[in-house]
Design an enzyme around this catalytic site. Structure first.
Site: not given
Length: 298
Positions: A116, A238, A266
């Site tokens: 991320s 996600d 995620h």
């Protein structure tokens, strides 16, 4: 989620792999070196910034494979601590923290693994300091913003500006549906366990709620300059970093490969750790070896 402590009692070899050394960079970033000897790999967490997020699944798998692992914290400083400044909110800021860490530990070019915001920071470092990496695995990433991501950023910025804080129980529910796959949500036992974890994080202030970062610029054209081996891993379910956006990053980097894990949200590296670790270890095995000395830090 599987838990620690199953299987045979750890022996001397396991104890050596599990050795830990901690320290801080001159800028105050707390880091941990896991294992002894072996080629280093650096794990870069996403928003929230705690290196501990890797310790339950990825660190044991990597040290068992003979790697020495570097994790570090880039979240908010503990209350009353003057050692760390504010948490980096953007990829460029976090890339600077990562560069300082690599310099402090005098690491040779080594694999970088980012999730991320951590992946965005690694992508920036591959543009500004490509000599620091021998390869990179980027997961739950993107090279541009999208309508859903922009809407979430506006919502969290508005909540932060208004001083709004959800009750921990509600915040836990929001994080549950944002971060996990429908398959996990349909498993009542797993969903309850995850809710407990998210609620504990909310109660202790350990979640990344309402800490909006700057907008994600469109960097896809710039990624054509990245020259190290790259694997991009998308998580099929996600909603925060949709898999098609991760696929765009792989397409923009010359020679990069793309892999997608099903039934993952995620936090797919925690949700389906065995599948993720297999992809990670297989990728590391494709990289040319570098100087095995991880650091001159004792």
């Amino acid at each position: 989620m599987s838990g620690p402590g199953t299987g045979p009692e750890p022996g001397p070899a396991h104890a050596a792999r599990s050795a830990r050394t901690t320290g801080r960079t001159p800028g105050g970033t707390a880091y941990t070196l896991h294992g002894t000897g072996g080629q280093p790999v650096v794990l870069v967490a996403g928003a929230g910034g705690t290196g501990r997020i890797w310790e339950h699944h990825q660190v044991p798998a990597l040290t068992a494979a003979g790697r020495r692992v570097v994790t570090f914290d880039h979240g908010p400083a503990p209350a009353g601590s003057a050692a760390c400044g504010p948490a980096p909110t953007g990829a460029a800021e976090l890339a600077a923290v990562l560069a300082e860490l690599l310099t402090t530990l005098e690491l040779p070019p080594c694999p970088l693994v980012g999730h991320s915001l951590g992946a965005l920071a690694v992508q920036e470092l591959l543009l500004t300091d490509p000599h620091r990496a021998s390869g990179a695995l980027l997961t739950a990433t993107r090279g541009r913003s999208d309508a859903v991501g922009e809407a979430l950023a506006r919502a969290e910025a508005a909540a932060a500006g208004a001083g709004t804080r959800l009750p921990p129980e509600y915040e836990a529910f929001v994080r549950l549906v944002q971060n996990l796959s429908p398959r996990t949500l349909a498993d009542e036992g797993a969903a309850a366990e995850w809710l407990d974890l998210f609620e504990m994080a909310a109660l202790t202030g350990g979640s990344a709620a309402y800490r909006p970062g700057p907008p994600v610029p469109d960097r896809l054209a710039d990624y054509g300059r990245i020259a190290v081996p790259v694997l991009v891993v998308g998580f099929a379910d996600d909603v925060l970093a949709p898999a098609p956006l991760s696929r765009e990053v792989a397409a923009a980097i010359p020679g990069a490969r793309y892999a997608e894990l099903p039934d993952t949200g995620h936090l797919g590296f925690l949700e389906r750790p065995e599948a993720f670790n297999t992809v990670l270890l297989d990728f590391l095995a494709t990289l040319a070896p570098t100087d095995p000395g991880v650091s001159r830090v004792p």
